[in-house]
Design an enzyme around this catalytic site. Structure first.
Site, PDB file in Angstrom:
ATOM      1  N   THR A   5       0.804  -1.061   0.022  1.00  0.00           N
ATOM      2  CA  THR A   5      -0.105   0.053  -0.019  1.00  0.00           C
ATOM      3  C   THR A   5       0.900   1.275  -0.002  1.00  0.00           C
ATOM      4  O   THR A   5       1.754   1.355   0.593  1.00  0.00           O
ATOM      5  CB  THR A   5      -0.844   0.156   1.253  1.00  0.00           C
ATOM      6  OG1 THR A   5      -1.639  -1.303   1.173  1.00  0.00           O
ATOM      7  CG2 THR A   5      -2.059   1.203   1.095  1.00  0.00           C
ATOM      8  N   CYS A  91      30.947  12.988   7.608  1.00  0.00           N
ATOM      9  CA  CYS A  91      31.367  11.640   7.209  1.00  0.00           C
ATOM     10  C   CYS A  91      32.798  11.252   7.392  1.00  0.00           C
ATOM     11  O   CYS A  91      33.297  10.115   7.190  1.00  0.00           O
ATOM     12  CB  CYS A  91      30.872  11.525   5.565  1.00  0.00           C
ATOM     13  SG  CYS A  91      31.822  12.734   4.681  1.00  0.00           S
TER      14      CYS A  91
END
Length: 149
Positions: A5, A91
């Site tokens: 869905t 990072c």
């Protein structure tokens, strides 16, 4: 096989968020660039810091400054008692090496080590920028006193 869905409320919400962002982007970019410039001017005037990437096109909400005559680790430790800054990108936060981007831009290794990255956001205020200016300037003065400069 079926996909499941669809999240219709989520899809509609994302569409609305994109419309709002599109309508407000230019004004917010201008406001953030003004705050970034205020931050840079206030720090440079007292410390002689240099903008990494200054004069080049850059994002309005990010400033990266390098500081002479201070050890990067001391500077970072001193200012993070009051403000959230980093010495590089998220990072590479676990990497003690200087920013590879700054090195590629031609920033000497010692100055890449003594560079701070400031990020401004949608809810950043002038008062917060002024507090960051005072915190950085005070920390640099304290380090210069410790180093007998």
């Amino acid at each position: 096989m079926r996909s499941g869905t669809l999240n219709v409320p989520g899809i509609v919400g994302l569409g609305k968020a994109c419309a709002i962002a599109s309508a407000e982007m230019a004004g917010e970019a201008s406001r953030l660039a003004s705050l970034r410039d205020r931050l840079e001017i206030g720090i440079i005037a007292q410390t002689g810091a240099i903008v990494n990437g200054g004069g080049a096109p850059r994002l309005p909400h990010v400033s990266n400054l390098r500081f002479r005559d201070v050890k990067g680790a001391d500077l970072l430790r001193g200012v993070t008692r009051e403000i959230a800054v980093s010495s590089g990108s998220a990072c590479t936060s676990a990497n003690p090496e200087p920013s590879h981007v700054l090195l590629a831009m031609g920033v000497p290794e010692d100055l890449a080590h003594s560079s701070l990255r400031f990020g401004l956001g949608r809810f950043t205020t002038e008062a917060e920028v002024d507090r960051a200016i005072e915190t950085v300037n005070q920390t640099v003065r304290e380090l210069h006193a410790i180093y007998n400069l």
